[in-house]
Design an enzyme around this catalytic site. Sequence first.
Site, short mmCIF file in Angstrom:
data_model
loop_
_atom_site.label_atom_id
_atom_site.label_comp_id
_atom_site.label_asym_id
_atom_site.label_seq_id
_atom_site.Cartn_x
_atom_site.Cartn_y
_atom_site.Cartn_z
N ASP A 141 -0.10 -24.05 27.25
CA ASP A 141 1.10 -23.29 26.87
C ASP A 141 2.02 -23.01 28.03
O ASP A 141 3.14 -22.53 27.83
CB ASP A 141 0.66 -21.98 26.21
CG ASP A 141 -0.08 -22.26 24.92
OD1 ASP A 141 -1.25 -21.87 24.80
OD2 ASP A 141 0.51 -22.93 24.07
N HIS A 158 -8.22 -19.47 30.20
CA HIS A 158 -8.74 -20.13 28.99
C HIS A 158 -10.21 -19.78 28.84
O HIS A 158 -10.94 -19.67 29.82
CB HIS A 158 -8.59 -21.66 29.10
CG HIS A 158 -8.67 -22.35 27.78
ND1 HIS A 158 -9.86 -22.69 27.20
CD2 HIS A 158 -7.70 -22.73 26.92
CE1 HIS A 158 -9.62 -23.26 26.04
NE2 HIS A 158 -8.32 -23.30 25.83
C1 SDX Z 1 -4.75 -21.55 23.53
O1 SDX Z 1 -9.53 -21.74 22.44
C2 SDX Z 1 -8.71 -22.71 22.60
O2 SDX Z 1 -9.08 -23.84 22.80
C3 SDX Z 1 -7.26 -22.31 22.52
C4 SDX Z 1 -6.25 -23.41 22.83
C5 SDX Z 1 -6.26 -24.49 21.75
O3 SDX Z 1 -5.81 -25.60 22.03
O4 SDX Z 1 -6.63 -24.16 20.59
O5 SDX Z 1 -6.51 -23.99 24.09
C6 SDX Z 1 -4.82 -22.85 22.83
O6 SDX Z 1 -4.87 -20.55 22.87
C7 SDX Z 1 -4.62 -21.50 25.03
C8 SDX Z 1 -4.67 -20.05 25.59
C9 SDX Z 1 -3.27 -19.45 25.39
N1 SDX Z 1 -3.29 -17.99 25.70
C10 SDX Z 1 -2.68 -17.53 26.80
O7 SDX Z 1 -2.17 -18.24 27.67
C11 SDX Z 1 -2.65 -16.01 26.88
C12 SDX Z 1 -3.03 -15.57 28.27
N2 SDX Z 1 -4.45 -15.86 28.47
C13 SDX Z 1 -5.40 -14.83 28.21
O8 SDX Z 1 -5.07 -13.94 27.19
C14 SDX Z 1 -6.85 -15.30 28.26
O9 SDX Z 1 -6.97 -16.08 29.38
C15 SDX Z 1 -7.43 -16.06 27.07
C16 SDX Z 1 -7.24 -15.33 25.79
C17 SDX Z 1 -6.79 -17.41 26.96
C18 SDX Z 1 -8.92 -16.23 27.33
O10 SDX Z 1 -9.49 -14.98 27.28
P1 SDX Z 1 -11.05 -14.75 27.58
O11 SDX Z 1 -11.78 -16.02 27.72
O12 SDX Z 1 -11.56 -13.77 26.59
O13 SDX Z 1 -11.03 -14.16 29.03
P2 SDX Z 1 -11.02 -12.63 29.35
O14 SDX Z 1 -9.96 -11.96 28.56
O15 SDX Z 1 -12.43 -12.13 29.24
O16 SDX Z 1 -10.56 -12.63 30.88
C19 SDX Z 1 -11.51 -12.72 31.92
C20 SDX Z 1 -10.84 -12.01 33.11
C21 SDX Z 1 -10.36 -10.59 32.78
O17 SDX Z 1 -10.32 -9.88 33.99
P3 SDX Z 1 -11.58 -8.90 34.40
O18 SDX Z 1 -11.88 -8.04 33.18
O19 SDX Z 1 -12.71 -9.85 34.74
O20 SDX Z 1 -11.08 -8.12 35.58
O21 SDX Z 1 -9.64 -12.73 33.47
C22 SDX Z 1 -8.51 -11.89 33.25
C23 SDX Z 1 -8.94 -10.80 32.32
O22 SDX Z 1 -8.13 -9.63 32.53
N3 SDX Z 1 -7.47 -12.75 32.64
C24 SDX Z 1 -6.18 -12.72 32.98
C25 SDX Z 1 -5.58 -13.72 32.20
N4 SDX Z 1 -6.48 -14.30 31.42
C26 SDX Z 1 -7.66 -13.68 31.69
N5 SDX Z 1 -5.49 -11.95 33.85
C27 SDX Z 1 -4.16 -12.19 33.94
N6 SDX Z 1 -3.49 -13.14 33.23
C28 SDX Z 1 -4.18 -13.92 32.36
N7 SDX Z 1 -3.53 -14.84 31.65
#
Ligand code: SDX
Length: 457
Positions: A381, A323
Amino acid sequence: MSKSDKSAKTNPEAVSKEAADKAHLDIRGKKLDLDILKATMGPDVIDVQNFYKRSGYFTFDPGYTSTASCESKITFIDGDEGTLLYRGYPIDQLAEYGDYLETCYLLLYGELPTQAERRQFDDAITYHTMVQEQMSIFFRGFRRDAHPMAIMVAVVGALSAFYHDSLDINDPEQREIATRRMIAKVPTLAAMAYKYSLGQPFVYPRNDLDYASNFLHMCFSVPAEDYKVNPVLARAMDRIFILHADHEQNASTSTVRLAGSSGANPFACVAAGIACLWGPAHGGANEAALNMLEEIGTPERIPEFIARAKDRNDPFRLMGFGHRVYKNYDPRAKIMQRTAHEVLSEVGHKDDPLLQVAHELEQIALKDDYFLERKLYPNIDFYSGITLRALGFPTSMFTVLFALARTVGWIAHWREMIADPTRRIGRPRQLYTGPVRRSYVPMSKRGTGLGADYHRD
Ligand code: SDX
């Protein structure tokens, strides 16, 4: 150099607390003092509204990781603590002791309702749940297998084609009518989208049922037999709506605010929010998380998917994990996990293999350095898909249910933005790194072949 400059120099992120009301910036020798605006909870902010005018520089923050887009009094998240407050009230208390319509009242008006206020609000919503009969014709234009989110984007936007008496955003009365119409009618439209996908007749709302029971009735009853709403499932549905009601400036809420800043009508703004929520990185994650759990299938395959999630060369991510704000367990995920157990027991699937896969996956991930270092925890989720499937919904309806519940949050933020006397149209700038100015080249002076970067379909 002042003490604060020193601390800023040694630790550029630090903004000295001694200069509680000013941040001091030195840009290539040009000094700038910026106001620090105080928060009641969470980080204070450095006011950069006149930064470009005073410095000639833009600030750069493509994902808004360090940018407050507005001032708001509605919802607060402490990502480190893993707490979520709606108008100051903790989500676990609201989910435990309140209900969704009470939460709607709280988010919209800022206080919990008195009995009289609650009764008046309930009536205002209950007696607006029907939609104009012609709206059912919209549905007939879609294929039966159309994704219900595609239908919702269309029909919620189409509400502005019917309700011309609540489009003037500058009239508080019309804003109020549009607010109540959307909270009342989105569940009816969502149920119609579901029924249409089944090829079943639409079911009209009933005024003798509460909000969640009415929704389940519109989704699952059929003309051929009586349908009795299961109170345990209705309570679970209502709680799921509370958990999804609002969440600060998430992507879809920011979309609604930006659309609203142009003066677009509230129905069109909420339709824009629905479109944004559909993305798998946002509200589409509940559908994606269940699909992922089904693909994993058994605990034995979990290591394979954990490895893929950690592999930078593999776009796969653990859906329902991570998140932008929560760097601790999403408090909603804990409540959703409890609700999953409750619903599965009630429907006789307490040994649902997917719940076991989800639980095992969570245990393994939360011991793995990759997830711990990045503070990736289950979000709302992760367990919602299992719960919604147990309630009888297909995965294609999961994000529709999220949109239904989030409608009140979108509208609360839209109202807050519209009522702000300092409101201006949102218009971000950019870091331009494209071609510098060059002159037109006539065809006769251009190459004859296909350029190296020519893109075939
Ligand atoms: C919702 O914003 C809100 O409040 C949203 C929400 C709401 O109520 O409105 O809470 C609802 O959207 C919840 C989130 C649902 N999405 C998912 O579950 C999809 C999977 N999650 C990711 O796509 C991600 O965690 C996000 C989109 C939720 C957050 O992305 P960020 O903050 O931009 O984080 P990032 O992509 O910069 O990740 C940081 C690191 C990266 O690795 P490095 O580049 O440091 O090596 O963490 C890794 C990412 O690759 N990472 C994950 C991951 N989420 C982040 N690796 C594996 N699996 C994951 N789920």
